[in-house]
Each structure stands twice: as structure tokens, then as C-alpha cells.
Write an enzyme that holds these catalytic residues in place. Sequence first.
Site, PDB file in Angstrom:
ATOM      1  N   GLY B  12       7.515   1.460  11.442  1.00 12.11           N
ATOM      2  CA  GLY B  12       7.045   1.430  10.060  1.00 12.11           C
ATOM      3  C   GLY B  12       8.211   1.735   9.132  1.00 12.11           C
ATOM      4  NE  ARG B  45       1.137  -6.165  18.386  1.00  9.33           N
ATOM      5  CZ  ARG B  45       1.450  -5.970  17.100  1.00  9.33           C
ATOM      6  NH1 ARG B  45       0.705  -5.206  16.355  1.00  9.33           N
ATOM      7  NH2 ARG B  45       2.528  -6.541  16.565  1.00  9.33           N
ATOM      8  CG  ASP B 235      -0.592  14.278   4.417  1.00 14.40           C
ATOM      9  OD1 ASP B 235      -0.179  13.871   5.522  1.00 14.40           O
ATOM     10  OD2 ASP B 235       0.164  14.576   3.469  1.00 14.40           O
ATOM     11  CE  LYS B 239       2.942  16.439   4.636  1.00 10.94           C
ATOM     12  NZ  LYS B 239       2.921  15.872   3.265  1.00 10.94           N
TER      13      LYS B 239
END
Lengths: 377, 377
Positions: B12, B45, B235, B239
Site C-alpha cells: 500500500g 495475494r 484507531d 494505538k
Amino acid sequence: MKIIPLILMGCGGVGRQLLHHIVSCRPLHAKQGVHLRVIGVGDSRSLVVASDVLTMELNDKILLETCRIKLGGGSLSDLSNFGERKLFLNTEATKKVIDIATLLGKSTGLACVDCSASSDTVNVLKQVVDLGCCIVLANKKPLTSTIEDFNKLITHPRRIRHESTVGAGLPVIASLTRILSSGDPVHHIIGSLSGTLGYIMSEVEKGKPLSQVVKVAKSLGYTEPDPRDDLSGMDVARKALILARLLGQQINLSDIKVESLFPKEMGPDVMPINDFLDGGVLALDSDIQERVTNASSRGNVLRYACVIESSSSRCEVGLQEFPKDSPLGRLKGSDNVLVVYSRCYNEQPLVIQGAGAGNDTTAAGVLADILDLQDLF
Amino acid sequence: MKIIPLILMGCGGVGRQLLHHIVSCRPLHAKQGVHLRVIGVGDSRSLVVASDVLTMELNDKILLETCRIKLGGGSLSDLSNFGERKLFLNTEATKKVIDIATLLGKSTGLACVDCSASSDTVNVLKQVVDLGCCIVLANKKPLTSTIEDFNKLITHPRRIRHESTVGAGLPVIASLTRILSSGDPVHHIIGSLSGTLGYIMSEVEKGKPLSQVVKVAKSLGYTEPDPRDDLSGMDVARKALILARLLGQQINLSDIKVESLFPKEMGPDVMPINDFLDGGVLALDSDIQERVTNASSRGNVLRYACVIESSSSRCEVGLQEFPKDSPLGRLKGSDNVLVVYSRCYNEQPLVIQGAGAGNDTTAAGVLADILDLQDLF
């Protein structure tokens, strides 16, 4: 169990605190699988060494007794009744450090930890580096000697740590090293790196005369015995030099533009300390106050700052104006702050702030440095 | 020359930026005597691997081509025309990573770098750790899985780095690790660790309605595709969990008190995203504005913060009031900040602030982590 043999040079406040930390962290470090084997402790005159540096160590009882004796102004030779160890004096002490480094550099490795405030350790440290040993410094002097000395000491960048040379234990050097190693170029650094000058400028900002603030700071123990050692800016200049050299500037202390808060004719060589405190410094009040007022009229505050620029090789320390709501403008009391601008930290700089003085914090920084070397042992 | 063989999992934004950094830093790293030998790159993948992982690597041309293909939404199999390397698919890809870790764990060592955002990597990572390899994570998921998984991953604390899991590249984990290793007990931590929520609360503070701010933030690309992924606080909770576990709290994600900025009946499972943006969120405006106004009347501002206390094992994330001139109160825009209180940083806490998001910064943090492991290779 990972064993790190180490020699401590310097039994002042930071060195003693380090020994206390080492002793009190034994259970923690055991859990982490590390043991700090202290094989030698030295001051400016002497060195106490374990009888066999390959296998033995100065036990915790000796380490704590060393702290007690040195705190009381005593000498390492007063340790004579404490178990098996040897004492070396003067040049013999220096020679012994090199002997140990020669021996251990080839076998178990050695960390030489300099918590002194002396310029005299640089030669030993350079030899120790050559012998394959690690060095950990709280002492700024070796790194602010000539650029040749500096380059020699950082020959093996992974074998040197010196967090506590700038901003006490604040993770300033570790963070800069990370940024640089990731290829993120640092454009410039702005810092307020003297708790003493930070305190003084905060108080002056409130409208108090400099002369009065300096006297109070001295009486609270915030300044050096002669406050001119702080007011000269040379301590900040040394820290700025270390940062500038980390950024790759091949400069010396004399290349730094340093603004002293007192004129030459009030210097320690010319004017006795009491004349300065009772007379000289009074003459500085109005000028500083005027600058503070002028800054304030522009919405700014006055700070004693260091500014280091990579592109222009600019490195200077002195009074500067900062907007009230900037990281340096917001600073209060004796906090230190470092502001780093790089490719990644551009519009939103990296800001590291906190207590930048104190033996406890400084020694904790040294200890973290030592442990950070453990993979080399 | 020190050689670090590595496999990158995740192509990514962060993973691709890391590959770019690695390639562009070649001259710098050569000067430092380090070479990052990328032997494998994988996505969800597939995995591309050098033909002989003991001696070969994916060259820079392949790495950059991988970035180009993945940026365009392509697949690693599209690389087929690029020199000597092998492609593995699905379970074969996972098996291959383990094979390589088995081989290199016993010889040259291996760093497995997880820049994915997947929960699926944790099993591979646990095996890799068992095989004596190092792991570097930007991915929060493996460290916020069960406490058993966490403890397994940190079995060898010196072989794991995960700076970019909290505050992107901000030196938050490195600094905490230093403090803890020096035996300085951390009492509590307060942080604002979501650039998105930081931006939203800054804007709401100016009097803008939450609904409008959320829409603007989404259009600027500041939020996740569904802004509720940010507004839920999960999120930030992840953290906070990582930080709490670093401080020794043996807790799971479900133990954290999390304040969501929207009620359950507006959740992604119940309400389509457009219904939320065009309807649901409007109903939240007045409540938030009232809280902001109330805070302001007390000289405070509202921030979405995490609070972690060592003594009470408290760990919670949500809206909290902070004085306007406190580190969190001063925060503007999308900056992250972490405030650490310990024995050394007591009255004057350690404050680390700066850009806490962005692929460039996050990838720079990962690269610094990889280089920080070099003494193990």
C-alpha cells in the site's frame, strides 16, 4: 545473559547517579537478560578497577560506597577497605583504562562511559574507539573539541552514544539519528537548550530586572557557581556545535556566532564575581528590558536560542525573538525544547520538549544509551 | 558492509514509499556501511521473491516497477517480464515466507517488515519470531491482537521495532523504550494520536458544525473512506493499547473504554454511509457544540485523547477537556502529540509533537527501525 563490561569516568553528580541507577535497575535488567558489569570507576585523579577485569566486577556494595565517599568530597583511595580491587593513580589510571580497552576490545567488548566535565578524556576516548570499544558520553567536551577529534570519536557511529550531551535525557540525539538514518534531510533546527537561560528569560519576560533574576537563580542553584558561565552562552554553543556536526557541518566552536549576555569588560578574567553580581549586571538591566518590551510590542518573546541551518551552514546562539505561540515562545521555566524541520517534518516540525537538566534525568539518558549498545556485546 | 536481508509485506502507500526510500537512500546507506537486501515483496495475494534468497535480491528496477504496478492497481504477477525472480500465490506465498525465515534465521538473519493493514499477518510474524528473525511493523493489527499474540511477538524485545504503529514516524516508541529501559517508571501518558480527529476537533473549536467539518475532512482525504472508521475512536484505541502494553498492562482491546463520536444506531452495520453523512451526523452537531462551548467557558478545549495510567491500569480514549495552554490544548490542525510523565519527567513532562500521519513520514519511521536493527546482522 548479555553482559556489558563498563568503565565509568567521572564521579560527579551524574556519574554517581548513574551508579545508583545501575544498582537499582539490577532486577529490571536481569528480567531483560542484561547485566552491566562495572569493572572500573575513575575520577580526575584515580581509577578503581576489579582485580580481574575479564571475570570480576566492582560489586554493588563498592559502587554505592564509592558514591558515598565521592559525595562527601573524599577520594577513591578511601575505598581501601572494600574487598578485592586495585587502585591506580594519575597517569597510571589513564594507562590502565587503555590496557583494559586493549584486552576487552578483542574479547568481551567494553563500554567507556564519560560522565566527567573534563576536556582531558578525549585522548583516552579516541584510543578506546581505535581499540574497538564503545563510548557513551554525558560529557560535551570531547565532542566539542576539534573537528578532527569529533570525526575520530564517531568513526564507528554505531559504537557511540551521547544522548545526555544535549538536553540531558531528552531523546534529542536518538531522534535526530533516526531521522538522518532514514534519509530524511534535516533543513534546520531551532532549540532552547539551557534550562538556566530559559528560566532567566521567562522571569525577565515578567518584567523582573535581569540582575535580580540572576541573583535569585544563583541562590536557587539553577546557575553555575559563576553565573557568567551560563550567561556567556558557551554551554549552549557547545550543544549547538554537537547538533551542527551531527547534521554534517565540519565546523569548530570558534565558527559559531555566540551572543554573550554580558560585555567582555565584565568577563570572569577581568571582573571578580561579586563585582559582577553587585555592580556589572545592573548595567545590563535596561538594555535587556528594552529588548523584551520591543519584542512584546511585536507580539513576540525573547529567548536564548540556537539556530542551525543545513543549507547555509549557519550555526549561531543568542537572543532571538519568537512569536508567543511558537514552540520556543510558549516555553516556560527551565524546560528545554528542540524543533526540527526536515522533509517529513516540514510544515509541522518535530518538537521535543521537557526537563533538560538534573542529574537523575541526565544519568537515565546515559543508562538508556548503554543499554542501547547491548547488541554489540 | 553490513547486509540486512528483508521481506516487505504490504504494498500500500506506506510499503511503496518504503521501497522508494530504500532505493533513494542507497548512497547514504553505502556511506554508513549498510545494504538493505530486499529479497521479497508481498501483497495480500502474492509474493515476489529473488531466485536465490541466500545470494540474490530484487534489484532496484524491480522494486520501482513493483511500486508503479501496485500504484496503478495492478498485481505482482504483472511483473513477469522483469528478470530473475519467482512468484508465489496465496497460501504458497505465506509458506514461502516461513521457508525463507527458516533458512535465513539460521544463517544471515532476516527482517520481516509488515506495512500492510491486515490482521492476517500475525500468524506469519509469530512463526518468523520463533525462527530467530527480526520484525518491523507499521501495521497496528498484529500488536493489537490478543495479549498472547502481543507477548509472543515481543518475546525478543531487541528483535522487534514498531515506531510507525503510533504517531507515524514520530519518535514515540523509541523514546518510551529508552525511558523504560533506564528504569524510569512511566506514571501516565496522555496523547492526541489521530491527525484526523485532531483536525476535526480544531475546526469544531472554531465554531464550525461537526457535520460540515467531517464532510470537508473527507473531501480533503483526511479521513478514511468511511469517516466513521475515524469517528469510532477504534484507531486511537489500537494505538493506546500498544502504548499500554508497552507499559506492561496485560490488557486487550475490549478492556479499553472507547468513546465513539456517533451512537450505535448510526454505525456502519446499521446505516449506509450516505445516510450518515447527509443525515445522521447532523444530529450530532448540537451536542458536540455544546460540549465545546462548556469547555470554553472553563478556559478549556475539547480534544479526542488517550489516557493511560500505570498505577490504576486505566486505559481510555475519548473526548476530554484540556486547559488551553496545555500540550494537548495548544494542539492545532493534524499534529499528534504524546505527553509522558515519569519519575524524571514529572513536573516537566516529556512532550513529543509533530506530523503524525503521511506515507512519507510513516515509511521513514519504518526505515529508521530497520537500520536500528543492523547490529543484529
